[in-house]
Write a protein that holds these residues in place. Structure first.
Motif, mmCIF file in Angstrom:
data_model
loop_
_atom_site.group_PDB
_atom_site.id
_atom_site.type_symbol
_atom_site.label_atom_id
_atom_site.label_comp_id
_atom_site.label_asym_id
_atom_site.label_seq_id
_atom_site.Cartn_x
_atom_site.Cartn_y
_atom_site.Cartn_z
ATOM 1 N N ALA A 66 0.829 -1.208 0.000
ATOM 2 C CA ALA A 66 0.000 0.000 0.000
ATOM 3 C C ALA A 66 0.863 1.258 0.000
ATOM 4 N N PHE A 67 1.972 1.220 0.743
ATOM 5 C CA PHE A 67 2.871 2.370 0.787
ATOM 6 C C PHE A 67 3.498 2.599 -0.578
ATOM 7 N N VAL A 68 3.927 1.521 -1.214
ATOM 8 C CA VAL A 68 4.510 1.635 -2.556
ATOM 9 C C VAL A 68 3.480 2.199 -3.533
ATOM 10 N N ARG A 69 2.250 1.728 -3.430
ATOM 11 C CA ARG A 69 1.198 2.211 -4.333
ATOM 12 C C ARG A 69 0.942 3.696 -4.106
ATOM 13 N N ALA A 70 0.946 4.116 -2.841
ATOM 14 C CA ALA A 70 0.741 5.536 -2.531
ATOM 15 C C ALA A 70 1.880 6.381 -3.094
ATOM 16 N N ALA A 71 3.110 5.934 -2.899
ATOM 17 C CA ALA A 71 4.267 6.688 -3.388
ATOM 18 C C ALA A 71 4.255 6.772 -4.911
ATOM 19 N N GLU A 72 3.942 5.674 -5.564
ATOM 20 C CA GLU A 72 3.904 5.682 -7.028
ATOM 21 C C GLU A 72 2.784 6.567 -7.552
ATOM 22 N N THR A 73 1.682 6.618 -6.824
ATOM 23 C CA THR A 73 0.579 7.503 -7.229
ATOM 24 C C THR A 73 1.015 8.962 -7.189
ATOM 25 N N VAL A 74 1.752 9.323 -6.136
ATOM 26 C CA VAL A 74 2.252 10.698 -6.028
ATOM 27 C C VAL A 74 3.279 10.975 -7.119
ATOM 28 N N LEU A 75 4.159 10.027 -7.374
ATOM 29 C CA LEU A 75 5.195 10.217 -8.391
ATOM 30 C C LEU A 75 4.601 10.396 -9.784
ATOM 31 N N MET B 178 9.479 11.747 2.001
ATOM 32 C CA MET B 178 10.912 11.495 1.811
ATOM 33 C C MET B 178 11.153 10.397 0.778
ATOM 34 N N SER B 179 10.292 9.394 0.755
ATOM 35 C CA SER B 179 10.436 8.332 -0.249
ATOM 36 C C SER B 179 10.247 8.897 -1.655
ATOM 37 N N VAL B 180 9.238 9.741 -1.811
ATOM 38 C CA VAL B 180 8.976 10.359 -3.108
ATOM 39 C C VAL B 180 10.121 11.293 -3.494
ATOM 40 N N MET B 181 10.612 12.059 -2.523
ATOM 41 C CA MET B 181 11.715 12.982 -2.781
ATOM 42 C C MET B 181 12.934 12.244 -3.317
ATOM 43 N N GLN B 182 13.288 11.138 -2.670
ATOM 44 C CA GLN B 182 14.462 10.387 -3.103
ATOM 45 C C GLN B 182 14.235 9.737 -4.463
ATOM 46 N N ALA B 183 13.025 9.272 -4.708
ATOM 47 C CA ALA B 183 12.720 8.668 -6.009
ATOM 48 C C ALA B 183 12.832 9.698 -7.128
ATOM 49 N N ARG B 184 12.535 10.956 -6.828
ATOM 50 C CA ARG B 184 12.652 12.023 -7.824
ATOM 51 C C ARG B 184 14.100 12.438 -8.060
ATOM 52 N N GLY B 185 14.997 12.061 -7.167
ATOM 53 C CA GLY B 185 16.370 12.529 -7.267
ATOM 54 C C GLY B 185 16.508 13.969 -6.804
ATOM 55 N N PHE B 186 15.590 14.419 -5.970
ATOM 56 C CA PHE B 186 15.592 15.787 -5.447
ATOM 57 C C PHE B 186 16.802 15.963 -4.541
ATOM 58 N N ALA C 217 5.589 20.144 -0.630
ATOM 59 C CA ALA C 217 5.851 21.305 -1.485
ATOM 60 C C ALA C 217 7.318 21.707 -1.472
ATOM 61 N N SER C 218 7.981 21.564 -0.330
ATOM 62 C CA SER C 218 9.374 21.997 -0.232
ATOM 63 C C SER C 218 10.357 20.935 -0.679
ATOM 64 N N THR C 219 9.857 19.742 -1.020
ATOM 65 C CA THR C 219 10.764 18.666 -1.429
ATOM 66 C C THR C 219 10.446 18.144 -2.826
ATOM 67 N N GLY C 220 9.866 18.993 -3.661
ATOM 68 C CA GLY C 220 9.732 18.659 -5.065
ATOM 69 C C GLY C 220 8.384 18.181 -5.535
#
Length: 321
Positions: A30-39, A169-177, A65-68
């Motif tokens: 579920a966490f992975v699905r949430a992160a991928e939805t945001v990405l 933070m997971s989304v931020m790192q996945a973006r390469g922010f 907003a402050s992390t991409g």
């Protein structure tokens, strides 16, 4: 009295830490699905919640907003009185409700479905209306609130905040922010000053640049030292390539050794020396000066042409400490 206050505070912290310690094991599909939805979101992340959930939601939106990840907070009541119009099908809504049955959801959920807005839920009740309607559910349940009456949201607000941080933070790192991306969101802060400023933003230019040619006399170089007060003079050839520097220390050593003031400065200067790239980050240039234990340096462009000069005080005045 003081001991009882300390004990109550300690008990609160221990209970909240105990509940928070259960969060890592809940991160799964579920966490992975949430992160991928945001990405994959092509619009914005809209965070919503009421009461204490709303207060935590504002912070989570600010963190996104402050992390991409473009994000903002919408109060559920305001959403039902016009702000739903701000939400589009390309957006993602993250709704926070521990019970998952806030009465506002009765009207909000159908509207989101009509617009095909992806819905993420943070809730402590996995069978609640909110959870059943969501594309992904993040479990923020607690066994016990830290409130001795088990009423005031305490442990649950901590788990909500932490789960929001974990997602952001997971989304931020996945973006390469990275640090520079973060600084662009905080240009007025100390981090912005450290990471966004380049040497050419801070250096002294044009007539403020202390400079002489190789054939200039030591006397004239000494006058140039006094005129600019930077502690050094860049010694250049006819093409303005820096061949060395003439410093206060060079002048003292020259005079102590009996050198004549009429001699060409090329005989008294320090050959080579440190030059700074005009396009380098100011924080890196400052560290280079500190490591070499020097207070100032000429600045050159990509072709090695003198374009400026800078000293440590220029960095400090810009907030680069």
């Amino acid at each position: 009295m003081s001991e009882s206050l300390i004990n109550a505070g300690r008990q609160t912290l221990l209970l909240e830490l105990q509940e928070a310690s259960r969060l890592p094991e809940r991160l799964g599909e579920a966490f992975v699905r949430a992160a991928e939805t945001v990405l994959k979101c092509e619009g914005k992340v809209i965070v919503s919640g009421i009461g204490k959930s709303g207060h935590i939601g504002k912070k989570i939106a600010a963190t996104f907003a402050s992390t991409g990840t473009p994000a903002f907070f919408v109060h559920p009541a305001e959403a039902l009185h016009g702000d739903l119009g701000m939400i589009e099908s390309r957006d993602v809504m993250l709704f926070i409700s521990y019970s998952g049955s806030a009465k506002e959801l009765d009207l909000i959920l159908p509207r989101l479905a009509e617009k095909s807005v992806a819905l993420l839920a943070m809730t402590g009740k996995p069978r609640s209306p909110l959870a059943l309607a969501a594309d992904a559910v993040l479990d923020i349940s607690v066994e016990r609130e830290a409130c001795p009456m088990h009423l005031a949201p305490t442990s649950s607000t901590v788990t909500t905040l932490m789960m929001g941080d974990a997602l952001a933070m997971s989304v931020m790192q996945a973006r390469g922010f990275d640090e520079e991306d973060f600084a662009r969101s905080h240009p007025a802060g100390a981090l912005g000053a450290r990471l966004l400023n380049k040497v050419h933003h801070l250096m002294r230019k044009e007539e403020q640049i202390p400079q002489v040619q190789l054939t200039t006399s030591v006397m004239e170089a000494m006058l140039e030292l006094s005129r600019t007060g930077l502690g050094l003079v860049a010694v250049c050839d006819a093409q303005r390539q820096v061949k060395g520097v003439f410093t206060d220390g060079d002048l003292r050593r020259w005079l102590v050794a009996g050198g004549a003031l009429t001699t060409a400065v090329s005989e008294a200067m320090t050959r080579g020396g440190i030059t700074l790239d005009a396009n380098s980050r100011a924080v890196d240039a400052k560290e280079r000066l500190m490591q070499r234990k020097i207070a100032a340096a000429p600045v050159v462009d990509d072709a090695g042409i003198l374009v400026g000069a800078i000293n440590l005080q220029d960095f400090y005045q810009a907030g680069i400490l």
